[in-house]
Motif scaffolding. Structure first.
Motif, PDB file in Angstrom:
ATOM      1  N   ALA A 183       9.032  -0.111   0.319  1.00 25.09           N
ATOM      2  CA  ALA A 183       8.524  -0.124   1.695  1.00 25.09           C
ATOM      3  C   ALA A 183       8.538  -1.527   2.294  1.00 25.09           C
ATOM      4  O   ALA A 183       8.232  -2.513   1.621  1.00 25.09           O
ATOM      5  N   VAL A 184       8.898  -1.587   3.572  1.00 19.31           N
ATOM      6  CA  VAL A 184       8.721  -2.807   4.365  1.00 19.31           C
ATOM      7  C   VAL A 184       7.672  -2.464   5.420  1.00 19.31           C
ATOM      8  O   VAL A 184       7.782  -1.436   6.090  1.00 19.31           O
ATOM      9  N   PHE A 185       6.650  -3.307   5.538  1.00 18.60           N
ATOM     10  CA  PHE A 185       5.595  -3.069   6.523  1.00 18.60           C
ATOM     11  C   PHE A 185       5.749  -4.033   7.692  1.00 18.60           C
ATOM     12  O   PHE A 185       5.853  -5.252   7.491  1.00 18.60           O
ATOM     13  N   VAL A 186       5.736  -3.482   8.894  1.00 20.81           N
ATOM     14  CA  VAL A 186       5.771  -4.300  10.106  1.00 20.81           C
ATOM     15  C   VAL A 186       4.392  -4.188  10.759  1.00 20.81           C
ATOM     16  O   VAL A 186       3.918  -3.083  11.005  1.00 20.81           O
ATOM     17  N   ALA A 187       3.765  -5.331  11.014  1.00 21.74           N
ATOM     18  CA  ALA A 187       2.388  -5.327  11.500  1.00 21.74           C
ATOM     19  C   ALA A 187       2.348  -5.713  12.970  1.00 21.74           C
ATOM     20  O   ALA A 187       2.806  -6.780  13.349  1.00 21.74           O
ATOM     21  N   ASP A 188       1.796  -4.830  13.802  1.00 27.21           N
ATOM     22  CA  ASP A 188       1.744  -5.088  15.244  1.00 27.21           C
ATOM     23  C   ASP A 188       0.478  -4.459  15.817  1.00 27.21           C
ATOM     24  O   ASP A 188       0.445  -3.244  16.066  1.00 27.21           O
ATOM     25  N   GLY A 189      -0.540  -5.273  16.015  1.00 30.01           N
ATOM     26  CA  GLY A 189      -1.780  -4.739  16.562  1.00 30.01           C
ATOM     27  C   GLY A 189      -2.923  -5.710  16.303  1.00 30.01           C
ATOM     28  O   GLY A 189      -2.703  -6.834  15.849  1.00 30.01           O
ATOM     29  N   GLY A 190      -4.133  -5.255  16.574  1.00 24.60           N
ATOM     30  CA  GLY A 190      -5.298  -6.113  16.416  1.00 24.60           C
ATOM     31  C   GLY A 190      -6.059  -5.781  15.144  1.00 24.60           C
ATOM     32  O   GLY A 190      -5.577  -6.022  14.028  1.00 24.60           O
ATOM     33  N   ASP A 191      -7.241  -5.173  15.302  1.00 19.75           N
ATOM     34  CA  ASP A 191      -8.092  -4.882  14.145  1.00 19.75           C
ATOM     35  C   ASP A 191      -7.402  -3.977  13.125  1.00 19.75           C
ATOM     36  O   ASP A 191      -7.547  -4.171  11.915  1.00 19.75           O
ATOM     37  N   PHE A 192      -6.688  -2.983  13.613  1.00 19.50           N
ATOM     38  CA  PHE A 192      -6.049  -2.025  12.701  1.00 19.50           C
ATOM     39  C   PHE A 192      -5.112  -2.765  11.736  1.00 19.50           C
ATOM     40  O   PHE A 192      -5.097  -2.517  10.524  1.00 19.50           O
ATOM     41  N   VAL A 193      -4.387  -3.712  12.284  1.00 19.69           N
ATOM     42  CA  VAL A 193      -3.423  -4.466  11.499  1.00 19.69           C
ATOM     43  C   VAL A 193      -4.123  -5.476  10.579  1.00 19.69           C
ATOM     44  O   VAL A 193      -3.726  -5.685   9.432  1.00 19.69           O
ATOM     45  N   ALA A 194      -5.188  -6.081  11.089  1.00 20.16           N
ATOM     46  CA  ALA A 194      -5.942  -7.027  10.258  1.00 20.16           C
ATOM     47  C   ALA A 194      -6.512  -6.293   9.049  1.00 20.16           C
ATOM     48  O   ALA A 194      -6.495  -6.800   7.922  1.00 20.16           O
ATOM     49  N   THR A 195      -7.003  -5.087   9.274  1.00 24.62           N
ATOM     50  CA  THR A 195      -7.503  -4.282   8.162  1.00 24.62           C
ATOM     51  C   THR A 195      -6.375  -3.999   7.167  1.00 24.62           C
ATOM     52  O   THR A 195      -6.544  -4.144   5.952  1.00 24.62           O
ATOM     53  N   ALA A 196      -5.223  -3.645   7.695  1.00 23.08           N
ATOM     54  CA  ALA A 196      -4.064  -3.372   6.822  1.00 23.08           C
ATOM     55  C   ALA A 196      -3.743  -4.584   5.962  1.00 23.08           C
ATOM     56  O   ALA A 196      -3.398  -4.451   4.783  1.00 23.08           O
ATOM     57  N   SER A 197      -3.879  -5.757   6.550  1.00 27.21           N
ATOM     58  CA  SER A 197      -3.450  -6.950   5.819  1.00 27.21           C
ATOM     59  C   SER A 197      -4.346  -7.220   4.612  1.00 27.21           C
ATOM     60  O   SER A 197      -3.942  -7.892   3.675  1.00 27.21           O
TER      61      SER A 197
END
Ligand SMILES: Cc1ncc(C[n+]2csc(CCOP(=O)(O)OP(=O)(O)O)c2C)c(N)n1
Ligand SMILES: [Mg+2]
Length: 588
Positions: free
Chosen positions: A420-434
């Protein structure tokens, strides 16, 4: 000569083909674009030469895609856009690539050379708009310079501190000489008055200059790329500092992995160094999914405790609180291609000005480094990491009516494939993902970088999917952020690119709302609806799925993966519960 032969001969001659030929010589396999009359010959010639022309719905997407492609392949990504608004639409992505130090080559159309400044269609002075965001603005005025300019742009984009380079190609340089001369002759008219004859003379001379020397077609040779190397003195000083250190720590960032072809060697070097490490930006995933040397949490606390900190390709910007995260008394080693970044906000004890990845490799090659490290330093950090993981587990177990974002990413972490390659684009949702997602391998996580640009998702995913054919490409999208790129589902579907987007639908621009409401007691401008984004993409021919309850998460993610494996682009619209997880975090 007739039919295909004649067409081929024509292509061989025109300037668009000079550009395409030079791209081919660089090994370019994809050209990202949104069409326009100013660049048609480049697109057509590129396709004839076997370069895949990937057309999108906004020029900004083309440049984001080129950026992602560059980051994952280590070779410049290329986009071509039309004059005027085509170019202005790319500015955000150009700036993003510049701040992320990503080698992008952008080819822009322009009004015919003889008509510039005379009210031609889409004719604006492009240099002042573009120049601040690129390493070089190459303005083309002669056909014979087109090929060499491409070769120069590629070398420049990758040399020193990498970044975007712009080539401005006026349309009259791109068509074949006979047509352009005819066009100029028609424009000059047949009148016999003095002004008529003067115009004819002028235009003839102008065409003469444009085509001067264009008879010889020289295949443009790729030029030497200059990779800066840190001085031996810096290497020795860094070794000495690290060997004396009781609590050494490394932070490795995007710039350390710009030589994408060397990431495996770099990963091996980092393991050999044996120093605890935090990975940020494009370096996330460098050591695989889980490695005992890699820490994920409480970086600030660790940096305060460390007595020697090596920042590899990481500037002391807002992400390290302008250098304040590193304790004053710590020995600071900054390995960076950029002198400015190495010294930003804080003078390092050792400035190793050169490629950070190569510097780490050189350190690892110099024998044991963590010789003075305290026995329990690694253990202390690991225990803290585990404690934070346990806290996250507690928060992930809190359930409301819909889906807890932490629980969602725990599920995605176990569902997503090893490629998998993850592309992160967003605010809190993405910070949580990280915090929760573990990038699987080197170069398997893409985020915008220091520009903090929302809207990168679709373009990044496009570039990533083409750089890694067959791999799973996930966009982790805030519901706010997805608005910029939803129309690119049309591009994914038309071009058969099976991206999977998961939209964290919390009906708002939550990262902003959190602080704004607290400080100003006003949610103005931050509220969205629980829109049916999955239905929007269905209109483009993609598959839209929706998750409203937690018991549907795993099965729906599995379904999305299965569909992507069949070649379908998929969007999963996930209704989120509110969470306290990001409370108190703020970036400025
Ligand atoms: C182009 C751009 N515009 C605005 C912002 C400011 N901004 C940062 S985070 C954010 C909210 C993002 O909302 P969403 O994508 O829904 O993620 P959420 O925080 O709700 O999870 C905004 C508007 C930005 N970073 N970039
Ligand atoms: Mg949101």
């Amino acid at each position: 000569m007739s039919g295909p032969d004649a067409r081929q001969a024509l292509l061989q001659r025109h300037g668009g083909d000079r550009v395409a030929e030079a791209l081919q010589a660089q090994g370019v396999t994809e050209l990202f674009t949104l069409c326009g009359g100013h660049i048609s010959p480049i697109l057509s010639a590129s396709r004839s030469r076997g370069i895949r022309v990937v057309d999108v719905r906004d020029e900004v997407t083309a440049v984001f895609a080129a950026d992602a492609s560059a980051r994952l392949t280590g070779r410049p990504g290329v986009a071509a856009v039309t004059a005027g608004p085509g170019i202005t639409n790319t500015i955000t992505a150009l700036k993003n690539a510049q701040l992320a130090q990503s080698p992008v080559v952008l080819i822009g159309g322009a009004a015919p050379t003889a008509l510039q400044g005379r009210g031609a269609l889409q004719d604006i002075d492009q240099r002042p708009l573009v120049e601040p965001h690129v390493k070089r603005f190459l303005k083309m005025q002669r056909v014979r310079d087109l090929g060499p300019a491409v070769a120069e742009a590629f070398a420049l984009a990758q040399s020193g501190v990498p970044g975007p380079v712009f080539i401005e190609c006026p349309v009259d340089l791109l068509y074949d000489e006979a047509s352009i001369r005819q066009w100029y002759a028609d424009a000059a008219g047949k009148g016999n008055s003095l002004p008529d004859r003067a115009l004819r003379w002028y235009l003839n001379r102008h065409a003469q200059q444009m085509f001067a020397g264009s008879g010889q077609v020289v295949a443009p040779e790729p030029q030497q790329v200059h990779v800066p190397h840190a001085a031996e003195g810096a290497l020795q000083a860094a070794l000495a500092a690290l060997r004396q250190s009781r609590r050494p720590l490394m932070v490795i960032g995007s710039q350390a992995v710009v030589l994408a072809g060397e990431v495996a060697k770099l990963a091996e070097a980092v393991q050999r160094l044996g120093i605890p490490v935090y990975l940020s930006g494009m370096a996330r995933g460098l050591l695989g999914r889980d490695h005992p040397l890699q820490m994920r949490h409480q970086r600030r606390v660790a940096l305060r405790e460390a007595d020697c900190v090596l920042l590899a390709g990481v500037p002391c910007d807002f992400r390290l609180d302008y250098g304040k995260h590193v304790r004053r008394s710590a020995r600071l080693i900054a390995a960076n291609r950029s002198t400015r970044d190495a010294r930003l906000n804080r003078q390092p004890n050792v400035a190793a000005i050169g490629d950070a990845g190569r510097f780490l490799q050189a350190l690892a090659g110099a024998g044991p480094v963590a010789t003075g490290m305290h026995d329990d330093w690694l253990g202390t950090l690991r225990r803290r990491d585990a404690e934070r993981e346990a806290e996250i587990d507690v928060q992930a177990a809190l359930h409301g009516a819909h889906v807890n974002p932490l629980a969602f990413f725990r599920a995605l972490e176990s569902e997503a494939g090893d490629d998998a390659v993850f592309v992160a684009d967003g605010g809190d949702f993405v910070a949580t993902a990280s915090y929760v997602l573990h990038p699987r391998s080197p170069l398997s996580w893409l985020d915008p970088g220091a520009f903090g640009t929302l809207g990168v998702g679709a373009g990044f995913a496009l570039g990533a999917a083409l750089a890694r054919p067959g791999a799973e490409t996930w966009i982790v999208w805030g519901d706010g952020a997805c608005g910029w790129g939803l129309a690119e589902f049309d591009s994914f579907v038309r071009q058969g690119i099976p991206v999977i987007a998961v939209v964290g639908n919390d009906a708002g621009w939550t990262q902003i709302a959190r602080e704004q409401v607290k400080m100003l007691h006003d949610d103005v401008g931050t509220v969205l609806a629980r829109s049916a984004y999955h239905q929007v993409v269905a209109g483009f021919g993609a598959v839209g799925l929706e998750i409203r309850r937690r018991d549907a998460v795993r099965s729906t993610l599995a379904e999305a993966r299965a569909l992507a494996r069949q070649g379908r682009a998929v969007l999963v619209n996930v209704w989120l519960d509110k969470t306290e997880f990001r409370e108190g975090s703020l970036s400025m």
